[in-house]
Design an enzyme around this catalytic site. Structure first.
Site, short mmCIF file in Angstrom:
data_model
loop_
_atom_site.label_atom_id
_atom_site.label_comp_id
_atom_site.label_asym_id
_atom_site.label_seq_id
_atom_site.Cartn_x
_atom_site.Cartn_y
_atom_site.Cartn_z
N ALA A 192 40.95 -4.97 -91.86
CA ALA A 192 42.21 -3.76 -92.53
C ALA A 192 41.75 -2.73 -92.62
O ALA A 192 42.67 -1.85 -92.87
CB ALA A 192 40.65 -4.75 -93.60
N ASP A 193 41.21 -2.17 -91.90
CA ASP A 193 40.91 -0.54 -91.30
C ASP A 193 42.73 -0.60 -90.44
O ASP A 193 42.43 1.06 -91.01
CB ASP A 193 39.47 -0.45 -90.34
CG ASP A 193 38.34 0.50 -91.26
OD1 ASP A 193 39.06 0.17 -92.51
OD2 ASP A 193 37.77 -0.52 -91.10
N LEU A 194 42.44 -1.45 -89.54
CA LEU A 194 43.83 -0.82 -88.77
C LEU A 194 44.68 -0.67 -89.19
O LEU A 194 45.57 0.10 -89.47
CB LEU A 194 43.30 -1.89 -86.92
CG LEU A 194 42.28 -1.90 -86.62
CD1 LEU A 194 42.39 -2.83 -85.20
CD2 LEU A 194 42.68 -0.40 -86.34
N GLY A 197 44.96 1.91 -91.68
CA GLY A 197 46.15 3.04 -90.95
C GLY A 197 47.55 3.35 -90.30
O GLY A 197 47.46 4.16 -90.69
#
Length: 420
Positions: A192-194, A197
């Site tokens: 989810a973070d990647l 980003g």
């Protein structure tokens, strides 16, 4: 001294797509730094603003830590190193009015600002998008939070793990509930973070193109939960088309059969048959051409409906021979397949090595820092590895000088703890 015409010609650096773009990076941890590292790899000048003393949280997220040339651990965690190359670091106390003034000065000369503060936090310091864009109307401000700037959850802190659960990803990840080991399972990396980003980098590039055409900046509101919902892709579409929530399938595919792991006589392999022609080739190699003629298995839709009948038969056949025998025949016949590697095997793979997916960079604490390389392969404006992930405040003096601070002013700011 030789004459100038006797000097060896210098090798010009290749052009970079984002050369001349200044990014003020107020983000930390992963989603924001992953976005700004992508921009930095493409040539943007990224100024990473960190807290004096501690810096980005991920600097201490170890072990493992970078080892110096004597083999001793440094204070630089591998986690931090993986998301912060090609940046310059300045440590500024954002709670100090003098520090806030410095950030405003940097923002006046920036093209992009990326931040992942909680909703409303920057307004407390007079550093919200509206204030900064009033002074720099062409500024693109990208805010990354767990849940976005609107909605009932907007003030919640957002973490990848929690979003994987809330956004449905853990309901489709892991072994089937009716089999041993079934139950909720997160993905092995913070997807989810990647993904957030990367989506943020795409949005920033679109906003810059608009700004270059019109002079108008804009705000970008990115949320981990939004991204998590979007990246469900075909599974989200499955639900919206049927009203039925898909469940966990382990290593199998929701919509394609056979498309999963199978056990050979000496280990596991992946079989990823994507169409009926590939299935017919597979059947020939497996010694079961009758499967391709069987009305229960001939078409993918039929195989999906009868997977519980077909898959055990495939498993029984594949277990009779070593995996390299199978993989060699499948690859020769263009039947999609693959080995299951750990990271050591993946980085040693000749295809990975031929694609230059690691890069070695000099670092202040070691002669050679190895990092995962960028996957972006541009023919005219390639990625360049210009700077190792910076030490905390490594470029403080350099960057303050660029916004007009003289040596005495810089010394005063350092002495008063405004910068570090």
């Amino acid at each position: 001294m030789p004459n100038d015409d006797q000097l060896p010609p210098s090798t010009p650096l290749p052009p970079m797509s984002l050369a001349g773009v200044r990014v003020l990076d107020l983000s930390r941890v992963l989603a924001g730094p992953w976005c700004t590292q992508t921009l930095a790899d493409l040539g943007a000048d990224v100024v990473k603003v960190e807290r004096p003393g501690n810096g980005d949280d991920t600097r201490s997220w170890g072990p493992p830590y970078l080892k110096d040339d004597q083999g001793a651990d440094t204070a630089e965690a591998a986690y931090y190193l993986g998301a912060n190359r090609n940046k310059r670091s300045i440590a500024i106390d954002i709670a100090n009015p003098a520090g806030q003034d410095l950030i405003r000065r940097f923002a006046r000369g920036a093209d992009v600002l990326v931040e992942n503060f909680k909703v409303g936090d920057l307004a407390r310091y007079g550093l919200d998008a509206a204030t900064l864009m009033a002074e720099n109307p062409g500024l693109v401000v990208c805010s990354i939070t767990g849940f976005g700037q609107t909605g009932p959850y907007r003030e919640r802190a957002g973490y990848d793990y929690a979003v994987q659960g809330l956004g449905g990803l853990m309901s489709v990840t892991g072994e089937r509930d009716d089999l041993p080991g079934g139950g909720p399972q997160k993905v092995g990396v913070a997807v989810a973070d990647l993904f957030t980003g990367l989506y943020s980098a795409v949005a920033i590039l679109a906003a810059l193109r608009h700004r270059d055409a019109t002079g108008q900046g804009q705000r970008i509101d990115m949320a981990l939960l939004d991204t998590q919902i979007a990246m469900l892709a075909n599974l989200g579409a499955n639900y919206l088309c049927t009203g039925r929530a898909p469940g966990r399938m382990g290593n199998a595919h929701q919509n394609i059969v056979p498309y999963q792991t199978f056990e050979a006589s000496d280990g596991y392999l992946i079989l990823a048959v994507g169409n009926d022609g590939q299935f017919a080739k597979f059947c020939e190699i497996a010694g079961r051409p009758d499967w391709a003629q069987d009305p229960r298995f001939a078409r993918n839709a039929d195989r999906v409906r009868h997977r519980d009948l077909l898959v055990p038969q495939i498993a029984a056949v594949l277990k009779t021979r070593p995996r390299q025998d199978w993989l060699g025949q499948f690859e020769a016949a263009h039947v999609p397949c693959g080995a299951i590697n750990d990271l050591a095997e993946a980085f040693a793979d000749p295809q990975v090595q031929s694609r230059d997916m690691t890069v070695a960079m000099p670092h202040p604490l070691t002669e050679q820092l190895r990092l995962v390389a960028s996957p972006l392969k541009l023919s005219v404006t390639p990625v360049a590895y210009r700077r190792a992930p910076p030490l905390l405040g490594e470029h403080t003096r350099e960057l303050l000088a660029e916004i007009g601070c003289d040596a005495q002013q810089i010394d005063t700011l350092l002495h008063e703890g405004v910068v570090g």
